[in-house]
Design a protein around this motif. Structure first.
Motif, short mmCIF file in Angstrom:
data_model
loop_
_atom_site.label_atom_id
_atom_site.label_comp_id
_atom_site.label_asym_id
_atom_site.label_seq_id
_atom_site.Cartn_x
_atom_site.Cartn_y
_atom_site.Cartn_z
N UNK A 181 0.83 -1.22 0.00
CA UNK A 181 0.00 0.00 0.00
C UNK A 181 0.86 1.26 0.00
N UNK A 182 1.85 1.35 0.90
CA UNK A 182 2.66 2.58 1.00
C UNK A 182 3.48 2.81 -0.26
N UNK A 183 4.07 1.74 -0.78
CA UNK A 183 4.86 1.83 -2.01
C UNK A 183 3.97 2.30 -3.16
N UNK A 184 2.75 1.72 -3.23
CA UNK A 184 1.83 2.07 -4.31
C UNK A 184 1.40 3.54 -4.20
N UNK A 190 3.61 9.88 -7.92
CA UNK A 190 4.65 10.15 -8.93
C UNK A 190 4.08 10.03 -10.34
N UNK A 191 3.29 8.97 -10.57
CA UNK A 191 2.77 8.69 -11.92
C UNK A 191 1.73 9.71 -12.38
N UNK A 194 0.63 13.78 -8.52
CA UNK A 194 -0.14 14.09 -7.31
C UNK A 194 -1.61 14.40 -7.55
N UNK A 195 -2.13 14.15 -8.77
CA UNK A 195 -3.52 14.53 -9.07
C UNK A 195 -4.53 13.42 -8.76
N UNK A 196 -4.06 12.20 -8.56
CA UNK A 196 -4.98 11.08 -8.30
C UNK A 196 -5.17 10.90 -6.80
N UNK A 197 -6.33 10.39 -6.41
CA UNK A 197 -6.56 10.07 -4.99
C UNK A 197 -6.69 8.56 -4.84
#
Length: 208
Positions: A181-184, A190-191, A194-197
């Motif tokens: 979870x934390x890595x994802x 990054x991918x 920062x716009x996705x939740x």
């Protein structure tokens, strides 16, 4: 909760003949006790003239529900050895029905125990087993502009994409191992700049 469990790969049947008696083992995955009981009822209906339709099932990754029935065979000679075989093979969420057509030769208690347990083992070998892994359900919400690339990136990195829904924004439901979870979360930030939740949901099992 168990991190993973094994279950039968598919529904199917395997037949053995022992001292002129036919032993037909029908196996199926079962998510709930109700599903297991419905399968037992269906097999009984398919074999109304059988001498016995004995069953055993194990529900729950931790084998919380265990049931067995001798269906008229001497107590402990049919359902229990079937259940013991399922437990010994460490399969879960599974139901087994052994249909016996009596062939005129008595097997004795020891013979029955070996026959009923053995045919379940043979059926498991014939149908095969699969491992299912525990996942955390998670929902990623992202704008339409980035959705296509993000979905491709998720699949390319081996993430379990379960469902994609297009509305005002795009939601992508995925399955994540807890340890990931934390890595994802960092990868997602990054991918998508920062716009996705990311919203974490409940837990489920999926094929490993």
């Amino acid at each position: 909760m168990q991190d993973q469990y094994r279950t039968v790969a598919r529904e199917g049947a395997h037949e053995s003949e022992i001292n002129r008696s036919r032993f037909l083992c029908s196996l199926a995955p079962a998510a709930t006790e109700e599903e297991a009981q419905a399968f037992v009822a269906r097999i009984r209906k398919e074999h109304p003239t059988a001498t016995h339709n004995c069953f055993a099932y194990v529900i729950g990754a931790d084998a919380a529900v265990q049931k067995a029935s001798d269906d008229g065979e001497p107590g402990g000679t049919a359902g229990v050895p079937m259940l013991q075989m399922l437990m010994r093979r460490e399969v879960r969420y599974v139901v087994a029905v052994v249909t016996r057509y009596y062939g005129g030769v008595k097997l004795g208690a020891g013979g029955l125990i070996r026959a009923y347990g053995g045919v379940v083992g043979e059926a498991l070998d014939a149908l095969g087993t699969i491992t299912r892994q525990r996942f955390r359900l998670a929902t990623v919400t992202v704008d339409h502009q980035r959705a296509g690339k993000l979905e491709n990136d998720l699949r390319a990195t081996g993430r379990a994409v379960r469902e994609v829904t297009y509305a005002d924004a795009v939601t992508i439901e995925i399955g994540l191992p807890d340890s990931d979870v934390d890595v994802f979360r960092a990868w997602l930030a990054d991918a998508t700049a920062g716009t996705a939740t990311l919203e974490l949901g409940g837990e489920a099992y999926a094929d490993a």
